[in-house]
Design a protein around this motif. Structure first.
Motif, PDB file in Angstrom:
ATOM      1  N   LYS A   6       0.836  -1.208  -0.102  1.00 37.19           N
ATOM      2  CA  LYS A   6       0.029   0.169   0.053  1.00 37.19           C
ATOM      3  C   LYS A   6       0.923   1.290  -0.009  1.00 37.19           C
ATOM      4  O   LYS A   6       0.644   2.162  -0.704  1.00 37.19           O
ATOM      5  N   ASN A   7       2.028   1.400   1.016  1.00 44.58           N
ATOM      6  CA  ASN A   7       2.828   2.346   1.114  1.00 44.58           C
ATOM      7  C   ASN A   7       3.295   2.606  -0.519  1.00 44.58           C
ATOM      8  O   ASN A   7       3.427   3.897  -0.853  1.00 44.58           O
ATOM      9  N   GLN A   8       3.760   1.429  -0.956  1.00 42.28           N
ATOM     10  CA  GLN A   8       4.485   1.861  -2.399  1.00 42.28           C
ATOM     11  C   GLN A   8       3.665   2.429  -3.393  1.00 42.28           C
ATOM     12  O   GLN A   8       4.029   3.373  -4.301  1.00 42.28           O
ATOM     13  N   ALA A   9       2.447   1.819  -3.476  1.00 44.84           N
ATOM     14  CA  ALA A   9       1.433   2.376  -4.316  1.00 44.84           C
ATOM     15  C   ALA A   9       0.935   3.947  -3.775  1.00 44.84           C
ATOM     16  O   ALA A   9       0.856   4.469  -4.778  1.00 44.84           O
ATOM     17  N   ASP A  10       0.901   4.271  -2.543  1.00 44.12           N
ATOM     18  CA  ASP A  10       0.816   5.553  -2.430  1.00 44.12           C
ATOM     19  C   ASP A  10       2.002   6.364  -2.894  1.00 44.12           C
ATOM     20  O   ASP A  10       1.601   7.372  -3.511  1.00 44.12           O
ATOM     21  N   GLN A  11       3.141   6.040  -2.682  1.00 43.27           N
ATOM     22  CA  GLN A  11       4.101   6.740  -3.333  1.00 43.27           C
ATOM     23  C   GLN A  11       4.193   6.939  -4.727  1.00 43.27           C
ATOM     24  O   GLN A  11       4.371   8.068  -5.221  1.00 43.27           O
ATOM     25  N   ASN A  12       3.901   5.897  -5.401  1.00 42.78           N
ATOM     26  CA  ASN A  12       3.778   5.786  -7.148  1.00 42.78           C
ATOM     27  C   ASN A  12       2.694   6.788  -7.452  1.00 42.78           C
ATOM     28  O   ASN A  12       2.679   7.526  -8.342  1.00 42.78           O
ATOM     29  N   LEU A  13       1.489   6.666  -6.710  1.00 43.34           N
ATOM     30  CA  LEU A  13       0.357   7.463  -7.142  1.00 43.34           C
ATOM     31  C   LEU A  13       0.807   8.841  -6.994  1.00 43.34           C
ATOM     32  O   LEU A  13       0.310   9.729  -8.023  1.00 43.34           O
ATOM     33  N   ASP A  14       1.459   9.239  -5.882  1.00 43.29           N
ATOM     34  CA  ASP A  14       1.743  10.662  -5.689  1.00 43.29           C
ATOM     35  C   ASP A  14       2.773  11.268  -6.703  1.00 43.29           C
ATOM     36  O   ASP A  14       2.753  12.204  -7.408  1.00 43.29           O
ATOM     37  N   SER A  15       3.727  10.124  -7.104  1.00 42.46           N
ATOM     38  CA  SER A  15       4.797  10.709  -8.341  1.00 42.46           C
ATOM     39  C   SER A  15       3.917  10.871  -9.746  1.00 42.46           C
ATOM     40  O   SER A  15       4.360  11.719 -10.227  1.00 42.46           O
ATOM     41  N   PHE A  16       3.035   9.797  -9.888  1.00 44.29           N
ATOM     42  CA  PHE A  16       2.432  10.011 -11.285  1.00 44.29           C
ATOM     43  C   PHE A  16       1.372  11.231 -11.260  1.00 44.29           C
ATOM     44  O   PHE A  16       1.465  11.910 -12.239  1.00 44.29           O
ATOM     45  N   SER A  17       0.951  11.471 -10.043  1.00 41.98           N
ATOM     46  CA  SER A  17       0.139  12.883  -9.802  1.00 41.98           C
ATOM     47  C   SER A  17       0.975  14.059 -10.097  1.00 41.98           C
ATOM     48  O   SER A  17       0.493  14.878 -11.024  1.00 41.98           O
ATOM     49  N   LYS A  18       1.990  14.095  -9.571  1.00 38.66           N
ATOM     50  CA  LYS A  18       2.761  15.391  -9.859  1.00 38.66           C
ATOM     51  C   LYS A  18       3.517  15.280 -11.313  1.00 38.66           C
ATOM     52  O   LYS A  18       3.554  16.474 -11.817  1.00 38.66           O
ATOM     53  N   LEU A  19       3.914  14.276 -11.744  1.00 36.49           N
ATOM     54  CA  LEU A  19       4.228  14.105 -13.396  1.00 36.49           C
ATOM     55  C   LEU A  19       3.306  14.602 -14.241  1.00 36.49           C
ATOM     56  O   LEU A  19       3.470  15.295 -15.083  1.00 36.49           O
ATOM     57  N   SER A  20       1.974  14.092 -14.060  1.00 40.84           N
ATOM     58  CA  SER A  20       0.863  14.649 -14.689  1.00 40.84           C
ATOM     59  C   SER A  20       0.728  16.033 -14.490  1.00 40.84           C
ATOM     60  O   SER A  20       0.392  16.709 -15.573  1.00 40.84           O
ATOM     61  N   LYS A  21       0.640  16.577 -13.402  1.00 39.80           N
ATOM     62  CA  LYS A  21       0.650  18.189 -13.250  1.00 39.80           C
ATOM     63  C   LYS A  21       1.451  18.917 -13.825  1.00 39.80           C
ATOM     64  O   LYS A  21       1.180  19.933 -14.461  1.00 39.80           O
ATOM     65  N   ASN A  22       2.713  18.196 -13.738  1.00 40.03           N
ATOM     66  CA  ASN A  22       3.964  19.222 -14.123  1.00 40.03           C
ATOM     67  C   ASN A  22       4.241  19.340 -15.773  1.00 40.03           C
ATOM     68  O   ASN A  22       5.102  19.908 -16.228  1.00 40.03           O
ATOM     69  N   GLU A  23       3.499  17.911 -16.464  1.00 39.35           N
ATOM     70  CA  GLU A  23       4.139  17.752 -17.906  1.00 39.35           C
ATOM     71  C   GLU A  23       3.342  18.673 -18.716  1.00 39.35           C
ATOM     72  O   GLU A  23       2.133  19.064 -18.630  1.00 39.35           O
ATOM     73  N   SER A  24       4.072  19.119 -19.545  1.00 38.53           N
ATOM     74  CA  SER A  24       3.565  19.959 -20.694  1.00 38.53           C
ATOM     75  C   SER A  24       3.083  19.414 -22.043  1.00 38.53           C
ATOM     76  O   SER A  24       2.185  19.902 -22.861  1.00 38.53           O
ATOM     77  N   ASP A  25       3.935  18.308 -22.400  1.00 39.24           N
ATOM     78  CA  ASP A  25       3.511  17.560 -23.423  1.00 39.24           C
ATOM     79  C   ASP A  25       2.168  16.941 -23.423  1.00 39.24           C
ATOM     80  O   ASP A  25       2.006  15.967 -22.415  1.00 39.24           O
ATOM     81  N   PRO A  26       1.418  16.975 -24.175  1.00 40.64           N
ATOM     82  CA  PRO A  26      -0.103  16.667 -24.094  1.00 40.64           C
ATOM     83  C   PRO A  26      -0.201  15.022 -24.194  1.00 40.64           C
ATOM     84  O   PRO A  26      -0.938  14.430 -23.417  1.00 40.64           O
ATOM     85  N   GLU A  27       0.863  14.277 -24.987  1.00 43.84           N
ATOM     86  CA  GLU A  27       0.601  13.056 -24.981  1.00 43.84           C
ATOM     87  C   GLU A  27       1.297  12.358 -23.563  1.00 43.84           C
ATOM     88  O   GLU A  27       0.867  11.395 -23.431  1.00 43.84           O
ATOM     89  N   LEU A  28       2.324  12.792 -23.243  1.00 42.99           N
ATOM     90  CA  LEU A  28       2.795  12.289 -22.083  1.00 42.99           C
ATOM     91  C   LEU A  28       1.777  12.796 -20.693  1.00 42.99           C
ATOM     92  O   LEU A  28       1.782  11.743 -19.820  1.00 42.99           O
ATOM     93  N   LYS A  29       1.338  13.863 -20.812  1.00 41.24           N
ATOM     94  CA  LYS A  29       0.425  14.164 -19.864  1.00 41.24           C
ATOM     95  C   LYS A  29      -0.858  13.126 -19.520  1.00 41.24           C
ATOM     96  O   LYS A  29      -1.038  12.652 -18.513  1.00 41.24           O
ATOM     97  N   LYS A  30      -1.087  12.502 -20.703  1.00 43.03           N
ATOM     98  CA  LYS A  30      -2.254  11.914 -20.927  1.00 43.03           C
ATOM     99  C   LYS A  30      -1.943  10.334 -20.377  1.00 43.03           C
ATOM    100  O   LYS A  30      -2.348   9.629 -19.648  1.00 43.03           O
ATOM    101  N   SER A  31      -0.422  10.204 -20.797  1.00 40.10           N
ATOM    102  CA  SER A  31       0.000   8.821 -20.440  1.00 40.10           C
ATOM    103  C   SER A  31       0.091   8.732 -18.635  1.00 40.10           C
ATOM    104  O   SER A  31      -0.289   7.765 -17.818  1.00 40.10           O
ATOM    105  N   PHE A  32       0.597   9.858 -18.129  1.00 37.80           N
ATOM    106  CA  PHE A  32       0.680   9.743 -16.441  1.00 37.80           C
ATOM    107  C   PHE A  32      -0.917   9.954 -16.126  1.00 37.80           C
ATOM    108  O   PHE A  32      -0.906   9.271 -14.917  1.00 37.80           O
ATOM    109  N   LYS A  33      -1.621  10.567 -16.659  1.00 42.27           N
ATOM    110  CA  LYS A  33      -3.135  10.392 -16.162  1.00 42.27           C
ATOM    111  C   LYS A  33      -3.361   8.944 -16.082  1.00 42.27           C
ATOM    112  O   LYS A  33      -4.200   8.717 -15.221  1.00 42.27           O
TER     113      LYS A  33
END
Length: 177
Positions: free
Chosen positions: A70-97
Motif C-alpha cells: 500500500k505504501n509503495q502504491a501511495d508513493q507511486n500514485l503521488d509521483s504520477f500525479s505530480k508528473l501529470s500536473k507538471n508535464e507540458s507535453d499533451p501525450e505524456l500528460k495523458k500517459s501519466f493520467k
C-alpha cells in the motif's frame, strides 16, 4: 557434579517455552518466503527492515507486507500525479493520467487484499494479481524511457510479489498460525 545445576535451568527453559511459545517468523522462514519472489535479496531486506517483522506471526506478516505494498502504491500514485500536473507535453500528460487512474484502482485492490488478510483469507490473491496487471498497464501507457518510472513500477510489482509470497506461505503453513 556440574550437570546437576544445568537440569533445573533446562527445565525452566522448557517450561518458559511451553508457556510463552515463539510465534515469530524465523530468518529461515523469511528466506523461504522471499525465495519465491523475483528478487529474494531485496525481499529479505525490505521485510527485514520493518520493525515487528521478525516477531510477527504469519497473519501479522501478511498485514505488514500488504501495508508495505500500500505504501509503495501511495508513493507511486503521488509521483504520477505530480508528473501529470507538471508535464507540458499533451501525450505524456495523458500517459501519466492513465497511470494515476491505474494507481487509484491499485489502491482499491490493495485495500481488498488487506481486508482478506485481516479475515485470515490468504489463499485469495486476486486483488494483488490484478494490481500487478494494472502496474504493467501503466508501464505500457508511458511512451518514454525513464529509469525512474521503471524503478517505481518494478518496486510496486516486487511489493505485490512479496505480499503474494507471504500469503502463499501463510496458506501452506496454516497449522502454525
Amino acid at each position: 557434579m556440574g550437570c546437576s545445576h544445568g537440569i533445573p535451568v533446562l527445565l525452566l527453559a522448557v517450561f518458559y517455552l511451553a508457556i510463552f511459545p515463539s510465534h515469530g517468523i524465523l530468518h529461515g522462514n523469511l528466506a523461504t518466503i522471499c525465495y519465491k519472489t523475483p528478487d529474494p535479496f531485496s525481499c529479505q531486506r525490505i521485510l527485514g527492515n520493518v520493525p515487528g517483522t521478525i516477531s510477527a506471526d504469519l497473519p501479522k506478516l501478511s498485514l505488514i507486507s500488504i501495508n508495505l505494498t500500500k505504501n509503495q502504491a501511495d508513493q507511486n500514485l503521488d509521483s504520477f500525479s505530480k508528473l501529470s500536473k507538471n508535464e507540458s507535453d499533451p501525450e505524456l500528460k495523458k500517459s501519466f493520467k492513465h497511470c494515476v487512474k491505474y494507481y487509484h484502482e491499485i489502491q482499491a485492490h490493495i485495500q481488498k487484499a488487506f481486508k482478506l488478510s485481516r479475515k485470515k483469507i490468504f489463499r485469495d490473491n486476486h486483488p494483488l494479481v490484478t494490481s500487478k496487471k494494472l502496474v504493467k498497464r501503466c508501464n505500457q501507457a508511458i511512451r518514454i524511457n525513464s529509469l525512474d518510472i521503471e524503478v517505481m513500477n518494478k518496486r510496486m510489482i516486487l511489493s505485490c510479489d512479496i505480499s503474494m509470497s507471504v500469503n502463499h506461505y501463510a496458506t501452506a503453513n496454516a497449522h502454525i498460525q
